[in-house]
Scaffold this motif. Sequence first.
Motif, PDB file in Angstrom:
ATOM      1  N   GLY A  60      43.072  -8.080  95.657  1.00 32.45           N
ATOM      2  CA  GLY A  60      44.026  -7.434  96.546  1.00 32.45           C
ATOM      3  C   GLY A  60      45.072  -8.403  97.040  1.00 32.45           C
ATOM      4  N   HIS A  62      46.134  -4.584  97.140  1.00 29.31           N
ATOM      5  CA  HIS A  62      46.701  -3.635  96.185  1.00 29.31           C
ATOM      6  C   HIS A  62      47.077  -2.321  96.854  1.00 29.31           C
ATOM      7  CE1 HIS A  62      43.821  -5.781  93.206  1.00 29.31           C
ATOM      8  NE2 HIS A  62      44.916  -6.487  93.376  1.00 29.31           N
ATOM      9  N   GLY A 119      42.172  -4.664 100.008  1.00 31.48           N
ATOM     10  CA  GLY A 119      41.637  -5.827  99.321  1.00 31.48           C
ATOM     11  C   GLY A 119      40.250  -6.141  99.829  1.00 31.48           C
ATOM     12  N   THR A 144      51.280  -5.359  94.654  1.00 33.78           N
ATOM     13  CA  THR A 144      50.356  -6.322  95.257  1.00 33.78           C
ATOM     14  C   THR A 144      51.095  -7.141  96.301  1.00 33.78           C
ATOM     15  OG1 THR A 144      49.118  -6.498  93.183  1.00 33.78           O
ATOM     16  CG2 THR A 144      48.780  -8.248  94.794  1.00 33.78           C
ATOM     17  N   TRP A 147      47.678 -12.072  99.301  1.00 29.95           N
ATOM     18  CA  TRP A 147      46.470 -11.984 100.132  1.00 29.95           C
ATOM     19  C   TRP A 147      46.545 -12.865 101.380  1.00 29.95           C
ATOM     20  CZ3 TRP A 147      43.403 -16.263 101.096  1.00 29.95           C
ATOM     21  CH2 TRP A 147      43.697 -17.412 100.331  1.00 29.95           C
ATOM     22  N   LYS A 167      47.606 -11.656  88.835  1.00 29.08           N
ATOM     23  CA  LYS A 167      48.323 -10.624  89.596  1.00 29.08           C
ATOM     24  C   LYS A 167      48.221 -10.887  91.095  1.00 29.08           C
ATOM     25  CE  LYS A 167      47.486  -5.795  90.740  1.00 29.08           C
ATOM     26  NZ  LYS A 167      46.792  -4.572  90.346  1.00 29.08           N
ATOM     27  N   ASP A 168      47.018 -11.202  91.572  1.00 28.30           N
ATOM     28  CA  ASP A 168      46.818 -11.409  92.999  1.00 28.30           C
ATOM     29  C   ASP A 168      47.397 -12.743  93.471  1.00 28.30           C
ATOM     30  OD1 ASP A 168      45.617  -8.957  93.034  1.00 28.30           O
ATOM     31  OD2 ASP A 168      43.578  -9.728  93.039  1.00 28.30           O
ATOM     32  N   GLY A 171      51.256 -12.126  94.203  1.00 25.20           N
ATOM     33  CA  GLY A 171      51.642 -10.981  95.017  1.00 25.20           C
ATOM     34  C   GLY A 171      52.936 -11.243  95.782  1.00 25.20           C
TER      35      GLY A 171
END
Length: 181
Positions: A60, A62, A119, A144, A147, A167-168, A171
């Motif tokens: 996350g 997300h 997340g 995203t 985090w 991807k995370d 973000g």
Amino acid sequence: MNIIPTPILDVLLIEPQIFQDDRGFFFESYNYQKFTDKLGITANFVQDNHSCSNKNVLRGLHYQIIQPQGKLIRTVVGTIFDVAVDLRKSSPTFGQWVGYELSTENKQQMWIPPGFAHGFLVLSETAEVIYKTTDYYTPQGDRTILWNDPDLAIDWPLKVPPILSAKDSNGQAFKSAEVYG
């Protein structure tokens, strides 16, 4: 079923009624009538997801900008720290977050309505998370938020750096993220 309100009005922590004896336990994880009558959640769940992650994996934050998803989340193996961030621009709690431990032991669930980023961080050796969604996943609408965004200042219970997907790790900043409303 016991409902625990959170500082964000629409996010709920749900404790099911557990029937336990020397054989094991039983509980209803979802009952449309009870969720509608007692919680006011009239969501039409269309998809169930099941993930397994190792300790220190952080997934996350997300969310879906197209076909936003409400989520009913529970952990069937292990323990996670589960987080919801309010992305509804018109909400008095816009940009605020809540986080709770969901585990095999406490059997609590978290209801996160559409309009939130989600997340979680795995606190146990492994964790299996099952969640229902109110809409289908749409890859082109997937977003995203970083985090560890300093504007959100989420207090993740980290003892070591988290394990992240590409991807995370990449973000967006909260300030530049597409939001709802």
